[in-house]
Enzyme design. Structure first.
Site, mmCIF file in Angstrom:
data_model
loop_
_atom_site.group_PDB
_atom_site.id
_atom_site.type_symbol
_atom_site.label_atom_id
_atom_site.label_comp_id
_atom_site.label_asym_id
_atom_site.label_seq_id
_atom_site.Cartn_x
_atom_site.Cartn_y
_atom_site.Cartn_z
ATOM 1 N N LYS A 39 0.644 -1.063 -0.032
ATOM 2 C CA LYS A 39 -0.032 -0.046 -0.143
ATOM 3 C C LYS A 39 1.034 1.245 -0.036
ATOM 4 O O LYS A 39 0.279 2.291 -0.315
ATOM 5 C CB LYS A 39 -0.927 0.069 1.288
ATOM 6 C CG LYS A 39 -1.835 -1.173 1.363
ATOM 7 C CD LYS A 39 -2.660 -1.176 2.754
ATOM 8 C CE LYS A 39 -3.418 -2.443 2.887
ATOM 9 N NZ LYS A 39 -3.807 -2.285 4.297
ATOM 10 N N GLY A 40 2.120 1.054 0.337
ATOM 11 C CA GLY A 40 2.975 2.358 0.579
ATOM 12 C C GLY A 40 3.279 3.306 -0.204
ATOM 13 O O GLY A 40 3.390 4.469 -0.007
ATOM 14 N N GLU A 98 8.176 2.028 -5.658
ATOM 15 C CA GLU A 98 8.048 1.673 -4.109
ATOM 16 C C GLU A 98 8.130 2.905 -3.387
ATOM 17 O O GLU A 98 8.592 3.941 -3.876
ATOM 18 C CB GLU A 98 9.186 1.066 -3.962
ATOM 19 C CG GLU A 98 8.991 -0.456 -3.655
ATOM 20 C CD GLU A 98 8.153 -0.722 -2.196
ATOM 21 O OE1 GLU A 98 7.374 0.059 -1.913
ATOM 22 O OE2 GLU A 98 8.424 -1.759 -1.788
ATOM 23 N N ASP A 99 7.759 2.709 -1.868
ATOM 24 C CA ASP A 99 7.845 3.874 -1.121
ATOM 25 C C ASP A 99 9.210 4.092 -0.549
ATOM 26 O O ASP A 99 9.718 5.007 -0.464
ATOM 27 C CB ASP A 99 6.803 3.584 -0.044
ATOM 28 C CG ASP A 99 6.994 2.421 0.704
ATOM 29 O OD1 ASP A 99 7.446 1.498 0.364
ATOM 30 O OD2 ASP A 99 6.053 2.129 1.686
ATOM 31 N N ASP A 155 14.686 -0.440 1.986
ATOM 32 C CA ASP A 155 15.183 -0.549 3.544
ATOM 33 C C ASP A 155 16.223 -1.711 3.173
ATOM 34 O O ASP A 155 17.583 -1.211 2.930
ATOM 35 C CB ASP A 155 13.967 -0.933 4.424
ATOM 36 C CG ASP A 155 14.272 -0.942 5.985
ATOM 37 O OD1 ASP A 155 15.691 -0.757 6.182
ATOM 38 O OD2 ASP A 155 13.674 -1.547 6.689
ATOM 39 N N LYS A 168 16.789 4.017 2.296
ATOM 40 C CA LYS A 168 17.464 3.811 3.552
ATOM 41 C C LYS A 168 18.655 3.151 3.308
ATOM 42 O O LYS A 168 18.955 1.818 3.484
ATOM 43 C CB LYS A 168 16.795 3.077 4.514
ATOM 44 C CG LYS A 168 16.081 3.789 5.730
ATOM 45 C CD LYS A 168 15.396 2.895 6.887
ATOM 46 C CE LYS A 168 14.270 3.363 7.291
ATOM 47 N NZ LYS A 168 13.547 2.622 8.197
ATOM 48 N N PHE A 186 12.553 5.154 11.478
ATOM 49 C CA PHE A 186 11.203 4.682 11.085
ATOM 50 C C PHE A 186 10.568 5.969 10.681
ATOM 51 O O PHE A 186 10.089 6.792 11.535
ATOM 52 C CB PHE A 186 10.561 3.747 12.288
ATOM 53 C CG PHE A 186 9.436 3.049 11.555
ATOM 54 C CD1 PHE A 186 9.692 1.950 10.673
ATOM 55 C CD2 PHE A 186 8.260 3.371 11.253
ATOM 56 C CE1 PHE A 186 8.807 1.191 10.214
ATOM 57 C CE2 PHE A 186 7.182 2.848 10.785
ATOM 58 C CZ PHE A 186 7.421 1.708 10.153
ATOM 59 N N VAL A 187 10.030 5.957 9.199
ATOM 60 C CA VAL A 187 9.472 7.268 8.982
ATOM 61 C C VAL A 187 8.144 6.731 8.521
ATOM 62 O O VAL A 187 7.908 5.672 8.055
ATOM 63 C CB VAL A 187 10.069 7.943 7.875
ATOM 64 C CG1 VAL A 187 11.269 8.529 7.968
ATOM 65 C CG2 VAL A 187 10.399 6.796 6.392
ATOM 66 N N ASP A 238 3.197 3.674 6.611
ATOM 67 C CA ASP A 238 2.609 3.627 7.847
ATOM 68 C C ASP A 238 3.121 3.213 8.818
ATOM 69 O O ASP A 238 4.376 2.407 8.850
ATOM 70 C CB ASP A 238 1.336 2.714 7.508
ATOM 71 C CG ASP A 238 1.868 1.156 7.460
ATOM 72 O OD1 ASP A 238 2.697 0.653 6.859
ATOM 73 O OD2 ASP A 238 1.410 0.281 8.385
ATOM 74 N N ARG A 285 -0.609 6.983 6.960
ATOM 75 C CA ARG A 285 -0.363 7.074 5.415
ATOM 76 C C ARG A 285 -1.078 8.183 4.790
ATOM 77 O O ARG A 285 -0.594 8.763 3.795
ATOM 78 C CB ARG A 285 -1.220 5.757 4.752
ATOM 79 C CG ARG A 285 -0.609 4.389 5.135
ATOM 80 C CD ARG A 285 -1.316 3.290 3.950
ATOM 81 N NE ARG A 285 -1.120 2.008 4.566
ATOM 82 C CZ ARG A 285 -0.218 1.272 4.687
ATOM 83 N NH1 ARG A 285 0.864 1.609 3.975
ATOM 84 N NH2 ARG A 285 -0.079 -0.011 5.142
HETATM 85 P P1 IMP Z 1 12.759 -3.889 2.694
HETATM 86 O O1 IMP Z 1 12.197 -4.969 1.938
HETATM 87 O O2 IMP Z 1 13.155 -4.183 3.845
HETATM 88 O O3 IMP Z 1 13.382 -3.058 1.785
HETATM 89 O O4 IMP Z 1 11.472 -2.983 3.094
HETATM 90 C C1 IMP Z 1 10.519 -2.549 2.171
HETATM 91 C C2 IMP Z 1 9.196 -2.044 2.667
HETATM 92 O O5 IMP Z 1 9.331 -2.173 4.034
HETATM 93 C C3 IMP Z 1 8.894 -0.807 2.471
HETATM 94 O O6 IMP Z 1 7.990 -0.895 1.099
HETATM 95 C C4 IMP Z 1 7.914 -0.385 3.677
HETATM 96 O O7 IMP Z 1 6.557 -0.785 3.369
HETATM 97 C C5 IMP Z 1 8.397 -0.990 4.729
HETATM 98 N N1 IMP Z 1 9.191 -0.245 5.540
HETATM 99 C C6 IMP Z 1 10.658 -0.103 5.395
HETATM 100 N N2 IMP Z 1 11.164 1.053 6.321
HETATM 101 C C7 IMP Z 1 10.129 1.439 6.593
HETATM 102 C C8 IMP Z 1 9.815 3.077 7.410
HETATM 103 O O8 IMP Z 1 10.794 3.588 7.745
HETATM 104 N N3 IMP Z 1 8.443 3.338 7.468
HETATM 105 C C9 IMP Z 1 7.403 2.440 6.973
HETATM 106 N N4 IMP Z 1 7.556 1.557 6.251
HETATM 107 C C10 IMP Z 1 8.935 0.906 6.176
#
Ligand code: IMP
Length: 174
Positions: A41-42, A97-98, A101, A130, A151-152, A158, A164
């Site tokens: 959803k992000g 993507e949002d 991470d 990040k 954490f944003v 969210d 959101r």
């Molecule tokens: P990754 O797979 O660890 O790269 O994470 C990706 C997903 O984790 C993102 O699409 C977000 O939905 C969620 N996410 C990662 N960091 C944050 C944050 O700081 N705030 C909110 N959602 C996050």
């Protein structure tokens, strides 16, 4: 469900950055059709704002993944909640993507595309990057802002389903 939030990127900063990203994309695709894949959803706010400034023919697809429960750290496992897509062979595909991470979601999506389609081109765009928390060797082709290990929330992102709707990106003040 309230946290004291500090603004990290204002609505105006986000909107300016989106225009900057869109003009780079317009230059790259040079009028060729693009299929934008919004990762729900992000990325919903980001993707829907971004496409308004793209000047090539655009199709939009929406897929839904999840990797966080109600925690502040990723579960390390990507769940494809809904990943139904049309035939993307020979298409220019832009995943939106949002935030990247650990990079696990981005890697999952790129692998999924390459396993299922012979796309014409595949690009990955994330509003936030990040870099410091990366666990796999993945760099988005486009990103808006680099963020620290905070954490944003807001603008699609969210915490436990909330925030959101904020037009800005914020983080919890300690
Ligand atoms: P990754 O797979 O660890 O790269 O994470 C990706 C997903 O984790 C993102 O699409 C977000 O939905 C969620 N996410 C990662 N960091 C944050 C944050 O700081 N705030 C909110 N959602 C996050």
């Amino acid at each position: 469900m309230t946290m004291n939030l500090k603004v990290l990127y204002s609505e105006a900063e986000i909107q300016n950055k989106i225009k900057e990203l869109a003009s780079k994309m317009n230059a790259l695709y040079n009028g060729e059709e693009v299929t934008v894949i919004c990762v729900l959803k992000g990325a919903v706010m980001f993707a829907t704002d971004l496409v308004k400034f793209l000047d090539m023919p655009v199709q939009m697809e929406f897929i839904r993944l999840s990797s966080y429960g109600s925690s502040l750290t990723t579960s390390g496992k990507v769940n494809a909640v809904d990943i139904k897509l049309p035939d993307l062979n020979n298409k220019n595909v832009l995943i939106v993507e949002d935030i990247v991470d650990t990079g696990l979601t981005a890697k999952f999506l790129i692998d999924f595309m390459n396993m299922n389609f012979h796309v014409k081109s595949l690009k990955f765009c994330s509003l936030l990057d990040k870099k410091i928390t990366r666990k796999v060797d993945i760099e988005p082709d486009f990103y808006g802002f680099e963020v620290d290990d905070k954490f944003v929330v807001g603008y699609g992102l969210d915490y436990d389903g909330y925030y959101r709707n904020l037009p800005y990106i914020g983080y919890k003040e300690n």
